[in-house]
Write a protein that holds these residues in place. Structure first.
Motif, PDB file in Angstrom:
ATOM      1  N   THR A 173      -3.513   0.233  11.527  1.00  0.00           N
ATOM      2  CA  THR A 173      -3.175   1.690  10.800  1.00  0.00           C
ATOM      3  C   THR A 173      -4.197   1.889   9.921  1.00  0.00           C
ATOM      4  OG1 THR A 173      -0.902   1.402  11.195  1.00  0.00           O
ATOM      5  CG2 THR A 173      -1.612   2.947   9.900  1.00  0.00           C
ATOM      6  N   GLY A 174      -5.003   3.011   9.810  1.00  0.00           N
ATOM      7  CA  GLY A 174      -5.887   3.495   9.058  1.00  0.00           C
ATOM      8  C   GLY A 174      -5.104   4.078   7.843  1.00  0.00           C
ATOM      9  N   PHE A 175      -5.195   3.805   6.439  1.00  0.00           N
ATOM     10  CA  PHE A 175      -4.775   4.319   5.222  1.00  0.00           C
ATOM     11  C   PHE A 175      -5.946   4.800   4.426  1.00  0.00           C
ATOM     12  CE2 PHE A 175      -0.892   1.979   6.104  1.00  0.00           C
ATOM     13  CZ  PHE A 175       0.007   2.612   5.813  1.00  0.00           C
ATOM     14  N   TYR A 176      -6.133   6.265   4.282  1.00  0.00           N
ATOM     15  CA  TYR A 176      -7.223   6.843   3.775  1.00  0.00           C
ATOM     16  C   TYR A 176      -6.876   7.474   2.584  1.00  0.00           C
ATOM     17  CZ  TYR A 176      -9.245   6.648   8.599  1.00  0.00           C
ATOM     18  OH  TYR A 176      -9.581   6.211   9.794  1.00  0.00           O
ATOM     19  N   SER A 177      -7.685   7.317   1.528  1.00  0.00           N
ATOM     20  CA  SER A 177      -7.452   8.107   0.341  1.00  0.00           C
ATOM     21  C   SER A 177      -8.694   9.070   0.255  1.00  0.00           C
ATOM     22  CB  SER A 177      -7.571   7.194  -0.895  1.00  0.00           C
ATOM     23  OG  SER A 177      -8.711   6.605  -1.079  1.00  0.00           O
ATOM     24  N   LEU A 178      -8.300  10.346  -0.353  1.00  0.00           N
ATOM     25  CA  LEU A 178      -9.098  11.159  -0.543  1.00  0.00           C
ATOM     26  C   LEU A 178      -9.056  11.435  -2.179  1.00  0.00           C
ATOM     27  CD1 LEU A 178     -11.643  13.262  -0.553  1.00  0.00           C
ATOM     28  CD2 LEU A 178      -9.807  15.081   0.319  1.00  0.00           C
ATOM     29  N   VAL A 179      -9.923  10.928  -2.993  1.00  0.00           N
ATOM     30  CA  VAL A 179      -9.579  10.860  -4.499  1.00  0.00           C
ATOM     31  C   VAL A 179     -10.411  12.014  -4.793  1.00  0.00           C
ATOM     32  CG1 VAL A 179      -9.841   9.647  -6.607  1.00  0.00           C
ATOM     33  CG2 VAL A 179      -9.470   8.245  -4.453  1.00  0.00           C
ATOM     34  N   ILE A 180      -9.636  12.974  -5.600  1.00  0.00           N
ATOM     35  CA  ILE A 180     -10.450  14.208  -6.280  1.00  0.00           C
ATOM     36  C   ILE A 180     -10.590  13.811  -7.774  1.00  0.00           C
ATOM     37  CG2 ILE A 180     -10.161  16.631  -6.666  1.00  0.00           C
ATOM     38  CD1 ILE A 180      -8.360  16.740  -4.302  1.00  0.00           C
ATOM     39  N   GLY A 181     -11.811  13.749  -8.060  1.00  0.00           N
ATOM     40  CA  GLY A 181     -12.090  13.447  -9.384  1.00  0.00           C
ATOM     41  C   GLY A 181     -12.285  12.126  -9.772  1.00  0.00           C
ATOM     42  N   ALA A 182     -12.587  11.571 -10.846  1.00  0.00           N
ATOM     43  CA  ALA A 182     -12.928  10.201 -11.107  1.00  0.00           C
ATOM     44  C   ALA A 182     -11.918   9.440 -12.219  1.00  0.00           C
ATOM     45  CB  ALA A 182     -14.376  10.337 -11.910  1.00  0.00           C
ATOM     46  N   SER A 183     -10.801   9.938 -12.402  1.00  0.00           N
ATOM     47  CA  SER A 183      -9.698   9.505 -13.439  1.00  0.00           C
ATOM     48  C   SER A 183      -8.693   8.718 -12.576  1.00  0.00           C
ATOM     49  CB  SER A 183      -9.281  10.680 -14.300  1.00  0.00           C
ATOM     50  OG  SER A 183      -9.998  11.350 -14.760  1.00  0.00           O
ATOM     51  N   GLY A 184      -8.806   8.364 -11.495  1.00  0.00           N
ATOM     52  CA  GLY A 184      -7.735   7.836 -10.519  1.00  0.00           C
ATOM     53  C   GLY A 184      -7.540   6.343 -10.716  1.00  0.00           C
ATOM     54  N   ASN A 185      -6.295   5.923 -10.418  1.00  0.00           N
ATOM     55  CA  ASN A 185      -5.750   4.454 -10.771  1.00  0.00           C
ATOM     56  C   ASN A 185      -6.580   3.715  -9.785  1.00  0.00           C
ATOM     57  OD1 ASN A 185      -4.182   2.260 -10.702  1.00  0.00           O
ATOM     58  ND2 ASN A 185      -2.635   3.056 -11.368  1.00  0.00           N
ATOM     59  N   LYS A 186      -7.321   2.689 -10.391  1.00  0.00           N
ATOM     60  CA  LYS A 186      -8.110   1.971  -9.414  1.00  0.00           C
ATOM     61  C   LYS A 186      -7.417   1.113  -8.536  1.00  0.00           C
ATOM     62  CE  LYS A 186     -12.174   3.609 -10.723  1.00  0.00           C
ATOM     63  NZ  LYS A 186     -11.789   4.668 -11.386  1.00  0.00           N
ATOM     64  N   ASN A 187      -6.184   0.548  -9.027  1.00  0.00           N
ATOM     65  CA  ASN A 187      -5.313  -0.226  -8.371  1.00  0.00           C
ATOM     66  C   ASN A 187      -4.667   0.221  -7.035  1.00  0.00           C
ATOM     67  OD1 ASN A 187      -5.935  -2.843 -10.316  1.00  0.00           O
ATOM     68  ND2 ASN A 187      -4.213  -2.028 -11.337  1.00  0.00           N
ATOM     69  N   ALA A 218      -7.177   0.816  -4.418  1.00  0.00           N
ATOM     70  CA  ALA A 218      -7.344  -0.297  -3.724  1.00  0.00           C
ATOM     71  C   ALA A 218      -6.639  -0.536  -2.606  1.00  0.00           C
ATOM     72  CB  ALA A 218      -7.611  -1.401  -4.522  1.00  0.00           C
ATOM     73  N   CYS A 219      -5.352  -0.059  -2.481  1.00  0.00           N
ATOM     74  CA  CYS A 219      -4.379  -0.236  -1.513  1.00  0.00           C
ATOM     75  C   CYS A 219      -4.816   0.577  -0.169  1.00  0.00           C
ATOM     76  CB  CYS A 219      -3.006   0.169  -1.917  1.00  0.00           C
ATOM     77  SG  CYS A 219      -2.323  -0.649  -3.288  1.00  0.00           S
ATOM     78  N   PHE A 220      -5.483   1.445  -0.226  1.00  0.00           N
ATOM     79  CA  PHE A 220      -6.075   2.039   0.877  1.00  0.00           C
ATOM     80  C   PHE A 220      -7.241   1.289   1.499  1.00  0.00           C
ATOM     81  CE2 PHE A 220      -3.553   5.069  -1.338  1.00  0.00           C
ATOM     82  CZ  PHE A 220      -2.962   5.704  -0.641  1.00  0.00           C
ATOM     83  N   ASN A 221      -7.556   1.320   2.903  1.00  0.00           N
ATOM     84  CA  ASN A 221      -8.698   0.488   3.366  1.00  0.00           C
ATOM     85  C   ASN A 221      -9.803   1.719   3.851  1.00  0.00           C
ATOM     86  OD1 ASN A 221      -7.218   1.726   5.536  1.00  0.00           O
ATOM     87  ND2 ASN A 221      -7.325  -0.062   6.816  1.00  0.00           N
ATOM     88  N   HIS A 222      -9.584   2.974   3.545  1.00  0.00           N
ATOM     89  CA  HIS A 222     -10.651   3.882   3.553  1.00  0.00           C
ATOM     90  C   HIS A 222     -10.594   4.832   2.573  1.00  0.00           C
ATOM     91  CE1 HIS A 222     -11.414   2.587   7.768  1.00  0.00           C
ATOM     92  NE2 HIS A 222     -10.296   2.665   7.947  1.00  0.00           N
ATOM     93  N   ASN A 223     -11.552   4.728   1.620  1.00  0.00           N
ATOM     94  CA  ASN A 223     -11.630   5.586   0.201  1.00  0.00           C
ATOM     95  C   ASN A 223     -12.856   6.702   0.088  1.00  0.00           C
ATOM     96  OD1 ASN A 223      -9.207   4.149  -0.948  1.00  0.00           O
ATOM     97  ND2 ASN A 223     -10.638   2.359  -0.951  1.00  0.00           N
ATOM     98  N   TRP A 224     -12.445   7.708  -0.035  1.00  0.00           N
ATOM     99  CA  TRP A 224     -13.293   8.714  -0.183  1.00  0.00           C
ATOM    100  C   TRP A 224     -13.243   9.384  -1.424  1.00  0.00           C
ATOM    101  CZ3 TRP A 224     -10.881  10.863   4.821  1.00  0.00           C
ATOM    102  CH2 TRP A 224     -11.505  10.099   5.984  1.00  0.00           C
ATOM    103  N   LEU A 225     -14.345   9.993  -2.101  1.00  0.00           N
ATOM    104  CA  LEU A 225     -14.283  10.531  -3.394  1.00  0.00           C
ATOM    105  C   LEU A 225     -14.963  11.952  -3.175  1.00  0.00           C
ATOM    106  CD1 LEU A 225     -14.345  10.622  -6.463  1.00  0.00           C
ATOM    107  CD2 LEU A 225     -16.463   9.632  -6.651  1.00  0.00           C
TER     108      LEU A 225
END
Length: 199
Positions: free
Chosen positions: A152-166, A169-176
């Motif tokens: 199962t793919g867990f994708y994060s789309l992070v908007i901005g640069a203030s996100g909780n890194k921990n 990190a739980c997602f296996n595909h991270n986009w900014l």
């Protein structure tokens, strides 16, 4: 411009690819920290992906979250009715605090088929947020890891640069999506291609 680029991306996918694509669960953050441009970006991406899913007859489940959640199973509707429900859903905003856990637990229930939505057992999960939130609880992280082992793919789309890194990190595909980068929209389209074409 962002919506136009994502729509253009749909045209770029090879027409010979007729295999059915898997379902997708989209968790979109509408908490107070997302107010303004981040929420507009999140909702534009959600609209574009949901519309593409509808066009491809791909099951799509939406979860809007803040401290609580609202959900919409787009697969329950067809044509103009589905589009109307999508627009209505995306007009909602919580503007409260941010708790991603109820949204992710709902997504996990959908993946398990325990919410009678057996059509989502093989879904990929996309969370769109600024990720200004607390760490996820250990049991939730464990459950996500178990799902990732099932491909199962867990994708994060992070908007901005203030996100909780921990949490990210739980997602296996991270986009900014860097709101200060003039090329952010084009870069996002390239990233979304991976999710859009995943079987």
């Amino acid at each position: 411009i962002l919506r136009k680029q994502i729509t253009q991306e749909e045209v770029l996918v090879e027409k010979s690819d007729n295999e059915p694509k898997g379902p997708i669960i989209i968790c979109v953050d509408t908490s107070g920290s997302m107010h303004g441009a981040p929420e507009r970006i999140a909702k534009t991406v959600t609209f574009a992906l949901a519309k593409i899913a509808m066009n491809e007859k791909r099951s799509c489940y939406l979860i809007s979250f803040s401290t609580g959640i609202e959900t919409l199973d787009l697969s329950s509707f067809k044509g103009v009715d589905a589009l109307s429900k999508l627009v209505q859903f995306l007009r909602m905003s919580f503007n409260g605090g941010t708790d991603a856990e109820p949204a992710l637990r709902k997504a996990l229930n959908m993946l398990a088929g325990s919410d009678t939505a057996t059509g989502y057992k093989n879904a990929d999960v996309l969370m769109i947020s600024d990720f200004v939130m607390a760490d996820l609880s250990d049991d939730l992280v464990t459950a996500i890891e178990q799902e990732k082992e099932k491909n199962t793919g867990f994708y994060s789309l992070v908007i901005g640069a203030s996100g909780n890194k921990n949490t990210i990190a739980c997602f296996n595909h991270n986009w900014l999506y860097d709101t200060n980068d003039t090329r952010a929209s084009r870069h996002l389209v390239e990233q979304l291609h991976e999710l859009k074409t995943r079987k």
